[in-house]
Design an enzyme around this catalytic site. Sequence first.
Site, PDB file in Angstrom:
ATOM      1  N   GLU A 116      67.583 -30.608  40.401  1.00  0.00           N
ATOM      2  CA  GLU A 116      67.261 -29.365  39.698  1.00  0.00           C
ATOM      3  C   GLU A 116      66.728 -28.325  40.673  1.00  0.00           C
ATOM      4  OE1 GLU A 116      64.306 -30.340  36.777  1.00  0.00           O
ATOM      5  OE2 GLU A 116      65.546 -31.920  35.886  1.00  0.00           O
ATOM      6  N   LYS A 118      63.985 -25.872  42.032  1.00  0.00           N
ATOM      7  CA  LYS A 118      62.536 -25.822  41.872  1.00  0.00           C
ATOM      8  C   LYS A 118      62.147 -24.360  41.708  1.00  0.00           C
ATOM      9  CE  LYS A 118      58.174 -27.533  43.691  1.00  0.00           C
ATOM     10  NZ  LYS A 118      57.385 -26.321  43.517  1.00  0.00           N
ATOM     11  N   ASP A 120      59.992 -21.007  41.120  1.00  0.00           N
ATOM     12  CA  ASP A 120      58.727 -20.588  41.689  1.00  0.00           C
ATOM     13  C   ASP A 120      57.972 -19.729  40.686  1.00  0.00           C
ATOM     14  OD1 ASP A 120      56.801 -20.573  43.557  1.00  0.00           O
ATOM     15  OD2 ASP A 120      57.809 -19.197  44.936  1.00  0.00           O
ATOM     16  N   TYR A 227      61.954 -28.181  31.807  1.00  0.00           N
ATOM     17  CA  TYR A 227      62.455 -29.238  32.685  1.00  0.00           C
ATOM     18  C   TYR A 227      61.819 -30.607  32.486  1.00  0.00           C
ATOM     19  CZ  TYR A 227      58.410 -27.494  35.295  1.00  0.00           C
ATOM     20  OH  TYR A 227      57.165 -27.073  35.651  1.00  0.00           O
ATOM     21  N   LYS A 316      61.592 -28.928  49.697  1.00  0.00           N
ATOM     22  CA  LYS A 316      61.298 -27.494  49.826  1.00  0.00           C
ATOM     23  C   LYS A 316      62.225 -26.796  50.819  1.00  0.00           C
ATOM     24  CE  LYS A 316      57.220 -26.342  48.823  1.00  0.00           C
ATOM     25  NZ  LYS A 316      56.330 -25.899  47.757  1.00  0.00           N
ATOM     26  N   CYS A 410      55.763  16.480  58.898  1.00  0.00           N
ATOM     27  CA  CYS A 410      56.905  15.586  58.674  1.00  0.00           C
ATOM     28  C   CYS A 410      57.479  15.155  60.026  1.00  0.00           C
ATOM     29  CB  CYS A 410      57.965  16.302  57.854  1.00  0.00           C
ATOM     30  SG  CYS A 410      59.508  15.381  57.745  1.00  0.00           S
ATOM     31  N   CYS A 413      61.216  16.927  60.154  1.00  0.00           N
ATOM     32  CA  CYS A 413      61.452  18.379  60.224  1.00  0.00           C
ATOM     33  C   CYS A 413      60.211  19.183  60.624  1.00  0.00           C
ATOM     34  CB  CYS A 413      61.979  18.891  58.885  1.00  0.00           C
ATOM     35  SG  CYS A 413      60.711  18.956  57.597  1.00  0.00           S
ATOM     36  N   CYS A 428      56.716  15.297  52.359  1.00  0.00           N
ATOM     37  CA  CYS A 428      57.108  16.367  53.259  1.00  0.00           C
ATOM     38  C   CYS A 428      57.435  17.570  52.385  1.00  0.00           C
ATOM     39  CB  CYS A 428      58.341  15.927  54.055  1.00  0.00           C
ATOM     40  SG  CYS A 428      59.361  17.289  54.633  1.00  0.00           S
ATOM     41  N   CYS A 434      64.670  19.905  55.235  1.00  0.00           N
ATOM     42  CA  CYS A 434      64.375  18.697  56.013  1.00  0.00           C
ATOM     43  C   CYS A 434      65.634  17.835  56.044  1.00  0.00           C
ATOM     44  CB  CYS A 434      63.226  17.935  55.369  1.00  0.00           C
ATOM     45  SG  CYS A 434      62.926  16.335  56.146  1.00  0.00           S
TER      46      CYS A 434
HETATM   47  S1  IVH Z   1      58.947 -31.577  37.242  1.00  0.00           S
HETATM   48  C1  IVH Z   1      56.472 -35.003  36.767  1.00  0.00           C
HETATM   49  N1  IVH Z   1      60.893 -29.861  37.685  1.00  0.00           N
HETATM   50  O1  IVH Z   1      56.731 -27.639  40.697  1.00  0.00           O
HETATM   51  C2  IVH Z   1      57.207 -33.847  37.202  1.00  0.00           C
HETATM   52  N2  IVH Z   1      58.684 -29.256  38.309  1.00  0.00           N
HETATM   53  O2  IVH Z   1      55.172 -29.133  42.676  1.00  0.00           O
HETATM   54  C3  IVH Z   1      56.508 -32.592  36.949  1.00  0.00           C
HETATM   55  N3  IVH Z   1      58.477 -27.000  39.247  1.00  0.00           N
HETATM   56  O3  IVH Z   1      53.892 -28.170  38.700  1.00  0.00           O
HETATM   57  C4  IVH Z   1      57.202 -31.403  37.375  1.00  0.00           C
HETATM   58  N4  IVH Z   1      60.604 -26.470  39.054  1.00  0.00           N
HETATM   59  O4  IVH Z   1      55.311 -26.056  38.315  1.00  0.00           O
HETATM   60  C5  IVH Z   1      59.574 -30.115  37.804  1.00  0.00           C
HETATM   61  N5  IVH Z   1      62.692 -28.428  37.970  1.00  0.00           N
HETATM   62  C6  IVH Z   1      61.379 -28.670  38.080  1.00  0.00           C
HETATM   63  C7  IVH Z   1      60.462 -27.735  38.603  1.00  0.00           C
HETATM   64  C8  IVH Z   1      59.118 -28.065  38.716  1.00  0.00           C
HETATM   65  C9  IVH Z   1      59.404 -26.061  39.432  1.00  0.00           C
HETATM   66  C10 IVH Z   1      57.057 -26.839  39.599  1.00  0.00           C
HETATM   67  C11 IVH Z   1      56.090 -27.209  38.516  1.00  0.00           C
HETATM   68  C12 IVH Z   1      55.221 -28.294  39.087  1.00  0.00           C
HETATM   69  C13 IVH Z   1      55.396 -28.071  40.545  1.00  0.00           C
HETATM   70  C14 IVH Z   1      55.153 -29.370  41.306  1.00  0.00           C
END
Ligand code: IVH
Length: 673
Positions: A116, A118, A120, A227, A316, A410, A413, A428, A434
């Site tokens: 999946e 991740k 942010d 998720y 990451k 500026c 000019c 300016c 200008c």
């Molecule tokens: S699963 C037991 N799935 O990452 C598993 N977390 O570093 C719990 N996060 O606190 C999290 N995308 O805020 C999971 N596809 C994803 C995620 C995800 C982002 C974040 C989430 C978690 C943090 C952990």
Amino acid sequence: MSAPRSAAARVRELRKQIEHHNYRYYVLDDPEISDAEYDRLMQELKALEAQHPDLITPDSPTQRVGAAPVSELEEVVHTTPMLSLENAFDEEDVIAFDRRIRERLETEQPIEYAAEPKLDGLAVSFRYERGRLVLAATRGDGTRGENVTHNVRTIKAVPIELRGKPPELLEVRGEVFMPIAGFKAMNERALAKGERTFVNPRNAAAGSLRQLDPRLAATRPFDVFFYAIGETRGWTLPARHTEALEQLREWGLKISPLIRTVQGASGCLEYYSDMAARRATLPYEIDGVVYKVNRYVQQRELGYVARAPRWAIAHKFPAHEEHTIVRGVEFQVGRTGALTPVARLEPVFVGGVTVSNATLHNMDEVRRKDVRIGDTVVIRRAGDVIPEVVKVIVDRRPKNAKVVELPAHCPVCGADVEREEGEAVARCTGGLFCPAQRKESLRHFASRRALDIDGLGSKIIDQLVERGMVQSPADLYALTEEQFASLERMGEKSAANLVASLERSKSTTLPRFLYALGIRDVGEATAAALAEHFGSLESLQEATEEEIQQTPDVGPVVAAHVRHFFDQEHNRDVIAALRAHGVHWPAMKRKRANGEGPLAGKTFVLTGTLDAMSRDEASERIAALGGKVSGSVSKKTSYVVVGAEPGSKLKKAQELGVELLDEQGFLALLRDS
Ligand code: IVH
């Protein structure tokens, strides 16, 4: 007095329809109706609720604007802890993770993982009882979080009521985040008002979700992906995590379309490279990917260590933040004369590219962050966002670090630089004398949503201004093919093309023309509103400030800018010269009320490109005749207009048996209407 039964029934029906369209739009990403149709349903519901306030319920889709503020964020104890994840930073970490899992499970077989993105943002737990959202809480320390239900209820992608037959209790977890475009727009608005901005979408999401006043959250561009599953009652989980997510989707919860099942460490690593490549094109930020053992029996056997599951890991992406040194600060001059301080940096490799400039936005930002020349700073690059200076590492400040001063003149000019009382931006005062402002105005004039002059790129504009060939946009139309061909990077062919696109650009619309003029604070929406309100350029030019203010959504500041613009003789001269060169637009018709006009009741979908007009133009023409344009084909579509290189909409139309129009047929229909 309570509402008549018929009103109550219509309200119920409208809510059901709106919920259905929310599901199509947010969860399936496949809307059946246009935004305008959706707005009409919403308006009708709002009107009925206004007439019969006793029909308003807290879970009505109209209540997403935010209820009363809370006095504090209540503490919530999570019934099952919200875990975090271990991190992997390279291939070896992933291979070791997969090996540990196979050893624990005592198997030689490749493990099936759910892979999946991740996201942010911010982890949130959502509790649904008998299908209704009753509680939303932040992760906090994993055991205790904060009650943010009042804010989460304003997020349109979070259903207030689940669809189908959800279990008695369903607690799901997901990430609330801010898409990059919404984040940028929000920061720009804050900047214009001299308010504080957020460093990145994550901070913006966290800050906005933890506000006390939900009316604030309601204006923030939140989105969500679910998720994970927490506590449940009345649901026998399927065998796999991905199957459970499928079920959540059917209940109306938004699941990332990028989730895949993969086999073994090699499958995980392939997914990682795939996502790393797609990262820059995603409309939201991801900071890595997550691999989860897909089978629940295996998850249970693996269990947990401290605060993280053994069955999952976050892989990451390399950081998008780096340290570097500020070598200097220069000021760039924009279209309206705004001076933007830009840090010239010791080049540094961040998020896949070498960065040597970063914006500092304005002097308030420079002071707030206290950036000095010689400082070591953290810079950050997110998606396609312009690199930014996040903060100064004060410990590394050299003794001779130089404070940044706003120049009095500026840099392009030499005209005076002014900063109005209460404004964050310094400007300016050179106006179109200008060269920097002149270049930017020309770029704006030629841009796609203005006069759309194809082939008049930045490099060409720079040369035209620097060689003194063009003072104002009107001068563009006096240039010959030979003159264009004399420029660098310009062949005879492209010179001929440019003259042809200039010729084409002469036939425009009043909203586009007004927008192209680049009047301060007159964006596309304001230009369209002014055009519609006044109907012609002449009446707008002659209007007083008070009259201009009568335009919907136009306040005193914008009205003053518009009046000021037309009061300048050189602006009036430029407009006259443009018209003398043949720039023209059709008279504005009064906008037809819904359901008027020869194409009333007809819905069009456009696919592929047309020779005779752009897509925007085609939409404008259809709307002017009372028809509607929708983004997707459904049984209700009247016609699909098929241009060159049509997309998947053609196939969909054929499947549904919707009438097709080729370009000739479409033009004939417009003519006959
Ligand atoms: S699963 C037991 N799935 O990452 C598993 N977390 O570093 C719990 N996060 O606190 C999290 N995308 O805020 C999971 N596809 C994803 C995620 C995800 C982002 C974040 C989430 C978690 C943090 C952990």
